[in-house]
Motif scaffolding. Structure first.
Motif, PDB file in Angstrom:
ATOM      1  N   SER A   4      -2.974  12.299 -19.278  1.00  0.00           N
ATOM      2  CA  SER A   4      -2.148  11.722 -20.335  1.00  0.00           C
ATOM      3  C   SER A   4      -1.503  12.865 -21.107  1.00  0.00           C
ATOM      4  N   ARG A   5      -0.285  12.616 -21.556  1.00  0.00           N
ATOM      5  CA  ARG A   5       0.455  13.622 -22.332  1.00  0.00           C
ATOM      6  C   ARG A   5       1.205  12.903 -23.441  1.00  0.00           C
ATOM      7  N   THR A   6       1.273  13.556 -24.584  1.00  0.00           N
ATOM      8  CA  THR A   6       2.023  13.011 -25.711  1.00  0.00           C
ATOM      9  C   THR A   6       3.309  13.809 -25.871  1.00  0.00           C
ATOM     10  N   PHE A   7       4.404  13.081 -26.051  1.00  0.00           N
ATOM     11  CA  PHE A   7       5.705  13.703 -26.277  1.00  0.00           C
ATOM     12  C   PHE A   7       6.177  13.324 -27.674  1.00  0.00           C
ATOM     13  N   ASP A   8       6.866  14.163 -28.334  1.00  0.00           N
ATOM     14  CA  ASP A   8       7.502  13.944 -29.640  1.00  0.00           C
ATOM     15  C   ASP A   8       6.597  13.240 -30.648  1.00  0.00           C
ATOM     16  N   ASN A   9       5.294  13.436 -30.518  1.00  0.00           N
ATOM     17  CA  ASN A   9       4.300  12.886 -31.439  1.00  0.00           C
ATOM     18  C   ASN A   9       4.242  11.365 -31.459  1.00  0.00           C
ATOM     19  N   ARG A  10       4.888  10.682 -30.481  1.00  0.00           N
ATOM     20  CA  ARG A  10       4.879   9.217 -30.439  1.00  0.00           C
ATOM     21  C   ARG A  10       4.709   8.703 -29.014  1.00  0.00           C
ATOM     22  N   THR A  11       5.576   9.113 -28.130  1.00  0.00           N
ATOM     23  CA  THR A  11       5.612   8.601 -26.765  1.00  0.00           C
ATOM     24  C   THR A  11       4.481   9.215 -25.941  1.00  0.00           C
ATOM     25  N   VAL A  12       3.801   8.382 -25.142  1.00  0.00           N
ATOM     26  CA  VAL A  12       2.657   8.841 -24.348  1.00  0.00           C
ATOM     27  C   VAL A  12       2.898   8.526 -22.877  1.00  0.00           C
ATOM     28  N   LEU A  13       2.653   9.502 -22.017  1.00  0.00           N
ATOM     29  CA  LEU A  13       2.697   9.314 -20.566  1.00  0.00           C
ATOM     30  C   LEU A  13       1.264   9.139 -20.085  1.00  0.00           C
ATOM     31  N   GLY A  32       0.804  -1.223   0.000  1.00  0.00           N
ATOM     32  CA  GLY A  32       0.000   0.000   0.000  1.00  0.00           C
ATOM     33  C   GLY A  32       0.831   1.264   0.000  1.00  0.00           C
ATOM     34  N   LEU A  33       2.043   1.213  -0.541  1.00  0.00           N
ATOM     35  CA  LEU A  33       2.945   2.357  -0.481  1.00  0.00           C
ATOM     36  C   LEU A  33       2.970   3.191  -1.756  1.00  0.00           C
ATOM     37  N   LEU A  34       2.296   2.761  -2.809  1.00  0.00           N
ATOM     38  CA  LEU A  34       2.237   3.557  -4.041  1.00  0.00           C
ATOM     39  C   LEU A  34       0.854   4.171  -4.178  1.00  0.00           C
ATOM     40  N   ASP A  35       0.834   5.435  -4.576  1.00  0.00           N
ATOM     41  CA  ASP A  35      -0.419   6.164  -4.728  1.00  0.00           C
ATOM     42  C   ASP A  35      -0.856   6.263  -6.182  1.00  0.00           C
ATOM     43  N   GLU A  36       0.120   6.306  -7.089  1.00  0.00           N
ATOM     44  CA  GLU A  36      -0.202   6.441  -8.502  1.00  0.00           C
ATOM     45  C   GLU A  36       0.906   5.830  -9.352  1.00  0.00           C
ATOM     46  N   TYR A  37       0.541   5.540 -10.600  1.00  0.00           N
ATOM     47  CA  TYR A  37       1.490   5.001 -11.570  1.00  0.00           C
ATOM     48  C   TYR A  37       1.631   5.985 -12.715  1.00  0.00           C
ATOM     49  N   HIS A  38       2.850   6.190 -13.163  1.00  0.00           N
ATOM     50  CA  HIS A  38       3.128   6.925 -14.389  1.00  0.00           C
ATOM     51  C   HIS A  38       3.734   5.896 -15.341  1.00  0.00           C
ATOM     52  N   VAL A  39       3.037   5.612 -16.428  1.00  0.00           N
ATOM     53  CA  VAL A  39       3.516   4.635 -17.395  1.00  0.00           C
ATOM     54  C   VAL A  39       3.793   5.370 -18.698  1.00  0.00           C
ATOM     55  N   ILE A  40       5.005   5.213 -19.204  1.00  0.00           N
ATOM     56  CA  ILE A  40       5.371   5.821 -20.482  1.00  0.00           C
ATOM     57  C   ILE A  40       5.332   4.731 -21.543  1.00  0.00           C
ATOM     58  N   VAL A  41       4.530   4.976 -22.577  1.00  0.00           N
ATOM     59  CA  VAL A  41       4.353   4.012 -23.652  1.00  0.00           C
ATOM     60  C   VAL A  41       5.156   4.472 -24.862  1.00  0.00           C
ATOM     61  N   HIS A  42       6.050   3.590 -25.312  1.00  0.00           N
ATOM     62  CA  HIS A  42       6.840   3.835 -26.515  1.00  0.00           C
ATOM     63  C   HIS A  42       6.284   2.936 -27.623  1.00  0.00           C
ATOM     64  N   PRO A  43       6.016   3.483 -28.806  1.00  0.00           N
ATOM     65  CA  PRO A  43       5.386   2.689 -29.864  1.00  0.00           C
ATOM     66  C   PRO A  43       6.373   1.738 -30.552  1.00  0.00           C
ATOM     67  N   VAL A  44       6.690   0.634 -29.866  1.00  0.00           N
ATOM     68  CA  VAL A  44       7.593  -0.374 -30.406  1.00  0.00           C
ATOM     69  C   VAL A  44       6.919  -1.726 -30.248  1.00  0.00           C
ATOM     70  N   VAL A  45       6.898  -2.515 -31.293  1.00  0.00           N
ATOM     71  CA  VAL A  45       6.310  -3.843 -31.229  1.00  0.00           C
ATOM     72  C   VAL A  45       7.435  -4.842 -30.984  1.00  0.00           C
ATOM     73  N   LEU A  46       7.373  -5.521 -29.830  1.00  0.00           N
ATOM     74  CA  LEU A  46       8.408  -6.470 -29.459  1.00  0.00           C
ATOM     75  C   LEU A  46       7.960  -7.913 -29.607  1.00  0.00           C
ATOM     76  N   GLY A  47       6.682  -8.167 -29.490  1.00  0.00           N
ATOM     77  CA  GLY A  47       6.185  -9.524 -29.579  1.00  0.00           C
ATOM     78  C   GLY A  47       6.345 -10.308 -28.291  1.00  0.00           C
ATOM     79  N   GLY A  48       6.739  -9.673 -27.213  1.00  0.00           N
ATOM     80  CA  GLY A  48       6.904 -10.340 -25.927  1.00  0.00           C
ATOM     81  C   GLY A  48       7.564  -9.401 -24.953  1.00  0.00           C
ATOM     82  N   GLY A  49       7.924  -9.935 -23.814  1.00  0.00           N
ATOM     83  CA  GLY A  49       8.595  -9.116 -22.822  1.00  0.00           C
ATOM     84  C   GLY A  49       8.029  -9.311 -21.448  1.00  0.00           C
ATOM     85  N   LYS A  50       8.558  -8.553 -20.518  1.00  0.00           N
ATOM     86  CA  LYS A  50       8.165  -8.647 -19.120  1.00  0.00           C
ATOM     87  C   LYS A  50       6.942  -7.766 -18.868  1.00  0.00           C
TER      88      LYS A  50
END
Length: 91
Positions: free
Chosen positions: A76-85, A42-60
């Motif tokens: 939500s915010r878009t950076f450099d017209n690709r990456t999304v927070l 119970g120690l985290l209040d929020e998550y910031h996830v940055i999404v990079h548009p790369v298709v890997l086909g797997g991963g953690k």
């Protein structure tokens, strides 16, 4: 500044004590294992996830909690017209 290398109970207890003190936010970067351990305590209040548009086909997966958590998208915010927070609060 203190780095928590391994999320053992003592480190999580220390972080809980730091959260009770006045001051700025605490930021955790780059560790889904640590995020999962701290979420379970119970120690985290929020998550910031940055999404990079790369298709890997797997991963953690970003997070593997032992119980289901509900997240609410609050920003939500878009950076450099690709990456999304995506900022989610734990509900």
């Amino acid at each position: 500044m203190r780095r928590l290398e391994h999320p053992d109970h003592r480190a999580a207890d220390e972080l809980a004590a730091v959260k009770e003190q006045p001051g700025k936010d605490i930021l955790l970067t780059g560790s889904s294992t640590t995020a999962a351990a701290l979420t379970e305590r119970g120690l985290l209040d929020e998550y910031h996830v940055i999404v990079h548009p790369v298709v890997l086909g797997g991963g953690k997966p970003v997070h593997q909690p032992t119980s289901r958590r509900t997240l609410q998208l609050v920003d939500s915010r878009t950076f450099d017209n690709r990456t999304v927070l995506l900022r989610h609060d734990l509900v």
